[in-house]
Design a protein around this motif. Structure first.
Motif, short mmCIF file in Angstrom:
data_model
loop_
_atom_site.label_atom_id
_atom_site.label_comp_id
_atom_site.label_asym_id
_atom_site.label_seq_id
_atom_site.Cartn_x
_atom_site.Cartn_y
_atom_site.Cartn_z
N GLN A 115 0.86 -1.41 -0.05
CA GLN A 115 0.04 -0.14 -0.20
C GLN A 115 1.03 1.40 0.08
N VAL A 116 1.95 1.27 0.89
CA VAL A 116 2.81 2.41 0.70
C VAL A 116 3.66 2.64 -0.41
N LEU A 117 4.12 1.63 -1.06
CA LEU A 117 4.76 1.83 -2.48
C LEU A 117 3.65 2.19 -3.39
N ALA A 118 2.44 1.73 -3.48
CA ALA A 118 1.38 1.95 -4.49
C ALA A 118 1.21 3.49 -4.24
N ARG A 119 1.01 4.20 -3.14
CA ARG A 119 0.46 5.35 -2.89
C ARG A 119 1.72 6.50 -3.10
N VAL A 120 3.04 6.02 -3.02
CA VAL A 120 4.20 7.18 -3.44
C VAL A 120 4.43 6.94 -4.91
N GLY A 121 3.62 6.33 -5.53
CA GLY A 121 3.92 6.23 -7.29
C GLY A 121 5.18 5.46 -7.57
N PHE A 122 5.50 4.27 -6.78
CA PHE A 122 6.61 3.23 -7.06
C PHE A 122 6.18 2.80 -8.22
N ASP A 123 4.95 2.37 -8.45
CA ASP A 123 4.58 1.39 -9.75
C ASP A 123 4.99 2.20 -11.09
N ARG A 124 5.05 3.54 -10.87
CA ARG A 124 5.11 4.20 -12.32
C ARG A 124 6.50 3.47 -13.04
N ILE A 125 7.40 3.16 -12.16
CA ILE A 125 8.49 2.59 -12.82
C ILE A 125 8.19 1.21 -13.64
N GLY A 126 7.38 0.49 -12.98
CA GLY A 126 6.79 -0.75 -13.65
C GLY A 126 6.02 -0.59 -14.82
N ASP A 127 5.24 0.71 -14.73
CA ASP A 127 4.51 1.08 -15.96
C ASP A 127 5.39 1.20 -17.19
N LYS A 128 6.57 1.92 -16.72
CA LYS A 128 7.46 2.13 -17.81
C LYS A 128 8.23 0.78 -18.49
N LEU A 129 8.39 -0.09 -17.60
CA LEU A 129 8.76 -1.23 -18.18
C LEU A 129 7.86 -2.30 -18.71
N ASN A 130 6.27 -1.83 -18.27
CA ASN A 130 5.28 -2.74 -19.28
C ASN A 130 5.42 -2.02 -20.76
N GLU A 131 5.95 -0.74 -20.74
CA GLU A 131 5.92 -0.08 -22.05
C GLU A 131 6.97 -0.79 -23.01
N ILE A 132 7.82 -1.40 -22.51
CA ILE A 132 9.12 -1.99 -23.45
C ILE A 132 8.60 -3.16 -24.29
N SER A 185 5.27 -2.65 -6.87
CA SER A 185 4.77 -2.71 -5.47
C SER A 185 4.56 -3.92 -4.85
N ASP A 186 3.86 -4.93 -5.78
CA ASP A 186 3.45 -6.15 -5.33
C ASP A 186 4.90 -7.05 -5.19
N ILE A 187 5.83 -6.76 -6.37
CA ILE A 187 7.05 -7.86 -6.27
C ILE A 187 7.70 -7.65 -5.14
N VAL A 188 7.98 -6.33 -4.51
CA VAL A 188 8.88 -6.01 -3.51
C VAL A 188 7.99 -6.41 -2.30
N ALA A 189 6.81 -6.12 -2.27
CA ALA A 189 5.99 -6.90 -0.97
C ALA A 189 5.99 -8.05 -0.82
N LYS A 190 6.13 -8.92 -1.86
CA LYS A 190 6.22 -10.53 -1.67
C LYS A 190 7.68 -10.85 -1.29
N ILE A 191 8.81 -10.13 -1.94
CA ILE A 191 9.97 -10.36 -1.60
C ILE A 191 10.20 -10.12 0.10
N LYS A 204 21.56 -10.85 -2.51
CA LYS A 204 22.08 -10.96 -3.76
C LYS A 204 21.16 -10.97 -4.97
N LEU A 205 20.19 -11.65 -4.87
CA LEU A 205 19.00 -11.84 -5.77
C LEU A 205 18.39 -10.57 -5.92
N ILE A 206 18.08 -9.71 -4.84
CA ILE A 206 17.47 -8.55 -5.04
C ILE A 206 18.35 -7.31 -6.06
N ALA A 207 19.65 -7.58 -5.70
CA ALA A 207 20.83 -6.83 -6.25
C ALA A 207 20.73 -7.00 -7.83
N GLY A 208 20.74 -8.29 -7.98
CA GLY A 208 20.75 -8.70 -9.46
C GLY A 208 19.43 -8.45 -10.14
#
Length: 275
Positions: A52-69, A82-88, A123-127
Motif C-alpha cells: 500500500q505504501v509503495l503504491a501510494r508513493v507512485g513506485f509502480d510508475r517504474i513498472g509502468d515504464k517497463l510494461n511499455e517496453i 509494489s507487489d513484487i517488493v512486498a512479496k520479496i 544478492k538476488l534483489i541486487a541482481g
C-alpha cells in the motif's frame, strides 16, 4: 552358563527413553508451530503495508515504464513493482522465522539451508535491480539508435535497434548473474565469440547491401555547404530548382518533372549552378 538379559527391563528402559524423548520433543514442535504462525502473521502484515505504501508513493510508475517496453509486451504480463517488493519482504520474513523455528527443533541441516537462502536473497534483489535498470537502459539505447538511423535514412533501422537492445540486455543479464554469485566466465567467453562473429558478418553483409546509402550519406557532408534550397542547377540532363535536400538525395523541380537525385551523383557528375 551365560545369564540371559532381562527382556522386561530392556523393554521398560526403551519405553522410558521414548517417552522422555517424546516429552522433550513435543514442546519443541509446539514452539516451532507457534513461531511459524507468528512469522506468517508478521510477514502477511508487512506485505500488505509495504504494498500500500509503495503504491501510494507512485513506485509502480517504474513498472509502468517497463510494461511499455516491447519485450515485456510480448510476454503479455504486467509488472507491478509494489507487489513484487512486498512479496520479496513477505518471503524474506518467513525465511527468518523459519530459521528460528528450525533452530528450536534443533535440526542443524534445515537451519543451515534456511540461513543460506536468507543470505542469498539480498544478492538476488541486487541482481534483479541491476537487470531492471539494464532493461530500461537497453530500451533507451534502442530508441536512440532507431531515431539516429532514421535521421540518416538507413534501411532496417528497427533491426539495428533491436540488435543494440539485445546486445546491451545480454551484457546486463550476464552482469546480474555475476552479482547473484553464479560463475559466468564460460558464458562471457561464449557470448564474446558469438557477438564478435555476428557483428563481423552483419557489418560485412550490411555494408555491401547498403553501400549506395552510405555513399549518399557521406556525400551529404560535402554537398550541403555547396547547395541549398532555391538554387537553380543543372546536373546531367536535369535542370530545375532545388526544393528539398535530405541526408541521401536532392529533389529538383522544373516545369514538367520532379526529379530525386542521389547525393553521390553530385560528387561524380558536373553540376551547373545558375544565378
Amino acid at each position: 552358563m551365560e545369564k540371559f538379559p532381562d527382556i522386561t527391563q530392556i523393554l521398560f528402559n526403551t519405553f522410558n527413553t521414548l517417552v522422555s524423548q517424546f516429552v522433550d520433543f513435543v514442546p519443541r514442535v509446539l514452539g516451532c508451530f507457534v513461531i511459524l504462525i507468528i512469522g506468517y502473521l508478521v510477514a502477511r502484515g508487512v506485505k500488505v503495508v509495504i504494498a500500500q505504501v509503495l503504491a501510494r508513493v507512485g513506485f509502480d510508475r517504474i513498472g509502468d515504464k517497463l510494461n511499455e517496453i516491447g519485450i515485456i509486451k510480448q510476454l503479455k504480463t504486467e509488472i507491478r513493482l509494489s507487489d513484487i517488493v512486498a512479496k520479496i519482504f513477505y518471503y524474506y520474513i518467513l525465511l527468518i522465522f523459519l530459521s528460528f523455528a528450525s533452530d528450536t527443533l534443533g535440526v542443524d541441516t534445515i537451519t543451515n539451508m534456511v540461513v543460506s537462502l536468507i543470505n542469498f536473497i539480498p544478492k538476488l534483489i541486487a541482481g534483479a535491480v541491476m537487470l531492471q535498470i539494464g532493461i530500461m537502459l537497453s530500451d533507451a539505447i534502442k530508441t536512440t539508435v532507431i531515431a539516429l538511423c532514421k535521421s540518416f535514412s538507413i534501411a532496417s533501422a528497427k533491426l539495428i535497434g533491436n540488435i543494440a537492445f539485445f546486445f546491451f540486455l545480454t551484457i546486463t543479464f550476464i552482469t546480474a548473474l555475476g552479482q547473484i554469485g553464479i560463475e559466468t566466465t564460460l558464458l562471457e567467453s561464449s557470448f564474446n565469440l558469438i557477438i564478435g562473429g555476428a557483428i563481423g558478418a552483419f557489418a560485412l553483409g550490411y555494408g555491401i547491401a547498403s553501400k549506395d546509402v552510405l555513399a549518399n550519406i557521406i556525400s551529404s557532408f560535402y554537398s550541403h555547404k555547396n547547395y541549398r534550397e532555391g538554387q537553380i542547377i543543372r546536373i546531367g540532363e536535369v535542370k530545375g530548382v532545388i526544393t528539398k535536400i535530405d541526408s541521401t538525395s536532392v529533389t529538383v523541380v522544373n516545369d514538367s518533372t520532379t526529379t530525386i537525385i542521389p547525393l553521390q551523383l553530385f560528387q561524380t557528375t558536373q553540376v551547373e549552378i545558375f544565378n
